[in-house]
Design a protein around this motif. Sequence first.
Motif: not given
Length: 381
Positions: A360-365, A357-358, A348-352
């Motif tokens: 955040k990357s989309n927002e930066e794009i 992170e995904e 669960t920790i890894r998935t969250l």
Amino acid sequence: MVWLTRFLSGTMKFRKVRKHLRGTLIDSTRLHCIGGGGGNGFPKYGGVGGQGGCVYCIGEENVNLKSVILNYPSKTIAAKHGENSVKKKIIGSPGEDTIIPVPLGITIYSEHVPIGEINEVGDTCILARGGPGGSKTNEFLGREGQARTVVLDLKLIADVGFVGFPNAGKSTLLKALSRAKPRIAAYPFTTIMPNLGTIIFPDFRQITLADLPGLIEGAHINIGMGHKFLKHVERTKLLLLVADVQGFQLTPRHIMRSCFETVLLLNRELELYNPELLSKPAMLVINKMDTENANELFIETKEKLKNAKEFAHVLTDDLRPTEFLEFEDILGISAINNGDDVKSLKNTIRTLLDLNEEEKSNEEIIDGIRDRIREKGPALS
């Protein structure tokens, strides 16, 4: 008189400080830094003195503040002076810089004002500038280097930060999730210094965890571990709140708090310290599910948290949050007894972390596209 005789005779025994009380993590230190003085010029030939060296720090891995203190026990650090201009060497050589390797996650303060941060390997910050060399503009007299006292303040950089009241099972959870070996006991405040651990997955993905000293009510105004703990939460990517399903009572003189109340109090302490913490991704782990009536208490707590604002009246106005954490997930586990619970929590920790992170990357794009559109200006019709 008897005590003095025993002391002088060497028979008196002193109790050694227990090993777990000898703090190994140093997260703040004060240094007095002096830049090198500039070399004198040579008026007859218009010679220019060398620039004084600077004192600066550089971010490196596998370094800690303890090594900085050991390398500079006097806590006074000076750079070399610049060379004087002489007949055979009209332009004096600059003084040698003094470079201090520091760990990542350092914020540098001068007179309580931040002057720089070290977050990546190779990041630098000048702590004291060297003085200019003597030239025509300053009557060929080299100037003294800058002298100032700075504070290096470490905020741990970890993927996940454990937040909870004492004895909630944070250290047990860290041990179960990673190979760390924190001190564990059935009484509050076993953890008096942050412990770090790492989850290592079969595909070699690594996630760092920080088990931090337990909060108490009033931590935001530096009661208990206070700011010494809370500052480390700021750099984590995911807040993992840990609560005892049976609730929490610090001492018999304190009020017994239910699990739901405990979560709200943790929420309030984070909010009062820094409201921006509430915007971080967060999940809740309700621990000790192997205890009596745990399932009923877990369901009750989870239901109340769905409408936390509605049930928050159980706390007085000064203890009630004004903004509520939104948990990505709420898990009930037994960190000490159930390996399946721990395995599920790891995933669960890894998935969250990956999902956030995904996002955040989309927002930066998207922000980058908007910036490019603004730069081009409105299209001509």
